[in-house]
Design a protein around this motif. Structure first.
Motif, PDB file in Angstrom:
ATOM      1  N   ASP A  14       0.825  -1.195   0.000  1.00  0.00           N
ATOM      2  CA  ASP A  14       0.000   0.000   0.000  1.00  0.00           C
ATOM      3  C   ASP A  14       0.868   1.258   0.000  1.00  0.00           C
ATOM      4  N   ASN A  15       0.416   2.285  -0.697  1.00  0.00           N
ATOM      5  CA  ASN A  15       1.172   3.539  -0.767  1.00  0.00           C
ATOM      6  C   ASN A  15       1.469   4.112   0.615  1.00  0.00           C
TER       7      ASN A  15
ATOM      8  N   LEU B  42       4.361   2.296   2.160  1.00  0.00           N
ATOM      9  CA  LEU B  42       5.609   2.719   1.516  1.00  0.00           C
ATOM     10  C   LEU B  42       6.046   4.087   2.030  1.00  0.00           C
ATOM     11  N   ALA B  43       5.093   5.015   2.118  1.00  0.00           N
ATOM     12  CA  ALA B  43       5.412   6.362   2.592  1.00  0.00           C
ATOM     13  C   ALA B  43       5.906   6.333   4.032  1.00  0.00           C
TER      14      ALA B  43
ATOM     15  N   VAL C 285       4.660   9.734  -2.497  1.00  0.00           N
ATOM     16  CA  VAL C 285       4.093   8.387  -2.503  1.00  0.00           C
ATOM     17  C   VAL C 285       2.815   8.337  -1.670  1.00  0.00           C
ATOM     18  N   GLY C 286       2.820   9.025  -0.516  1.00  0.00           N
ATOM     19  CA  GLY C 286       1.667   8.975   0.374  1.00  0.00           C
ATOM     20  C   GLY C 286       0.402   9.553  -0.221  1.00  0.00           C
TER      21      GLY C 286
ATOM     22  N   TRP D 103      -0.039   9.887  -3.677  1.00  0.00           N
ATOM     23  CA  TRP D 103      -0.201   9.532  -5.086  1.00  0.00           C
ATOM     24  C   TRP D 103      -1.526   8.809  -5.284  1.00  0.00           C
TER      25      TRP D 103
ATOM     26  N   SER E 116      -1.821   3.215  -7.421  1.00  0.00           N
ATOM     27  CA  SER E 116      -0.934   2.300  -6.714  1.00  0.00           C
ATOM     28  C   SER E 116       0.493   2.402  -7.243  1.00  0.00           C
ATOM     29  N   VAL E 117       1.426   2.714  -6.357  1.00  0.00           N
ATOM     30  CA  VAL E 117       2.829   2.779  -6.744  1.00  0.00           C
ATOM     31  C   VAL E 117       3.354   1.379  -7.067  1.00  0.00           C
TER      32      VAL E 117
ATOM     33  N   ILE F 299      12.188   1.866  -3.085  1.00  0.00           N
ATOM     34  CA  ILE F 299      10.758   1.563  -3.187  1.00  0.00           C
ATOM     35  C   ILE F 299      10.558   0.197  -3.830  1.00  0.00           C
TER      36      ILE F 299
ATOM     37  N   ARG G 194      -9.951   3.942  -1.509  1.00  0.00           N
ATOM     38  CA  ARG G 194      -9.563   4.990  -2.450  1.00  0.00           C
ATOM     39  C   ARG G 194     -10.651   5.104  -3.512  1.00  0.00           C
TER      40      ARG G 194
ATOM     41  N   ARG H 290      -9.197   9.495  -0.339  1.00  0.00           N
ATOM     42  CA  ARG H 290      -8.770   8.349   0.453  1.00  0.00           C
ATOM     43  C   ARG H 290      -9.458   8.413   1.810  1.00  0.00           C
TER      44      ARG H 290
END
Length: 301
Positions: free
Chosen positions: A7-8, A11-12, A42-43, A45, A48-49, A75, A219, A228
């Motif tokens: 999940d973004n 990642l963030a 990233v948080g 975006w 999906s990254v 990442i 989302r 979100r």
């Protein structure tokens, strides 16, 4: 190796954690800033990254604002393996005692006692201990120091969403916002699907000592707005047992960003209805209620 879902938000959080540890170790400011900027990108975006990596590889990640070659590689490692070697190394080099002692008011000796007596290893665990009363049981802590630590950690850990202050300023300046009807519709869908267990869940770092992935995330792209939705995970939400009632919505469109909290009104003409805090008059119109006297829901959601 195949790309796994990541999940973004997760990642963030990992990128923010790298920045925090680099800062504690007096790394070069530009390196700290690079990880913070990448975390912010990233948080928020909208797509999906992980899926971007799957379709375009690391070159696709480098198209994201603030993401260069090294951070794109980090990442990719996180998505593909679920781990980040750099983060592990930084955490190994930063002992729990050093981390705890970085909080104003907690010296090396007190940090050692907290770690040994409570098993606290992170700032999130320290915050949990400060709220559940365990911290005040440690010699050297009293109610006043406990409150000081709670306030300091609330500000420090809040940096994981660094865009919030700017979003608040934009709202105060009258920037564009989604219609309350749109926000209430997303709120309704989020709570319904969360109750049905249909949404992907993440493990928030704060107020989550077991590491359980309990927080559902939704989302949506509606009328040009990327939205979100998550249940509130603030200290006040936990204190008032509202973590399954208060819903925080983050939204952005063409560079205009913001957030709001949707709660259930108690008393007044909107009693029992879902309300976007700060926009009660618009909610009256949405529900077709004539009176303009509203009772504002509790602050701090």
């Amino acid at each position: 190796m195949g790309v796994e879902w990541k999940d973004n938000i997760s990642l963030a959080d990992a990128l923010e954690r790298v920045a925090d540890l680099l800062e504690q170790q007096d790394a070069m400011p530009f390196r700290i800033s690079a990880y913070r900027k990448a975390a912010a990108t990233v948080g928020k975006w909208p797509d999906s990254v992980a899926e971007l990596l799957a379709s375009k590889g690391e070159a696709g990640l480098r198209e994201l604002p603030g993401v260069g070659k090294s951070i794109a590689a980090s990442i990719a490692e996180l998505v593909r393996t679920g781990h980040l070697g750099l983060l592990q190394r930084l955490e190994d080099e930063s002992s729990p005692e050093q981390l705890l002692a970085s909080v104003p008011g907690i010296g090396p000796e007190l940090a050692r006692r907290i770690h040994e007596e409570l098993g606290v290893r992170s700032l999130e665990e320290l915050e949990q201990a400060a709220h559940d009363g365990h911290l005040e049981a440690v010699e050297g802590f009293g109610p006043r120091r406990g409150q000081q630590v709670r306030d300091l950690l609330a500000a420090r850990l809040g940096r994981n969403r660094r865009g919030l202050a700017r979003k608040q300023e934009q709202r105060e300046e009258g920037g564009p916002q989604p219609d309350v009807g749109l926000l209430l519709q997303v709120d309704e869908e989020y709570r319904r699907r969360a109750e049905a267990g249909e949404l992907r869940t993440i493990a928030p770092r704060r107020f989550n000592p077991t590491g359980e992935a309990w927080l559902p995330v939704l989302r949506r792209k509606v009328d040009g707005w990327s939205v979100r939705a998550l249940f509130s995970n603030t200290a006040l939400a936990h204190q008032q047992d509202a973590t399954r009632e208060w819903v925080v919505l983050y939204f952005d469109k063409d560079g205009d960003e913001g957030q709001c909290t949707v709660v259930t009104a108690h008393g007044g003409p909107l009693d029992g209805r879902r309300v976007v805090r700060g926009r009660e008059v618009e909610c009256l119109a949405y529900y077709g209620v004539e009176s303009e006297e509203t009772e504002a829901p509790p602050p701090g959601a």
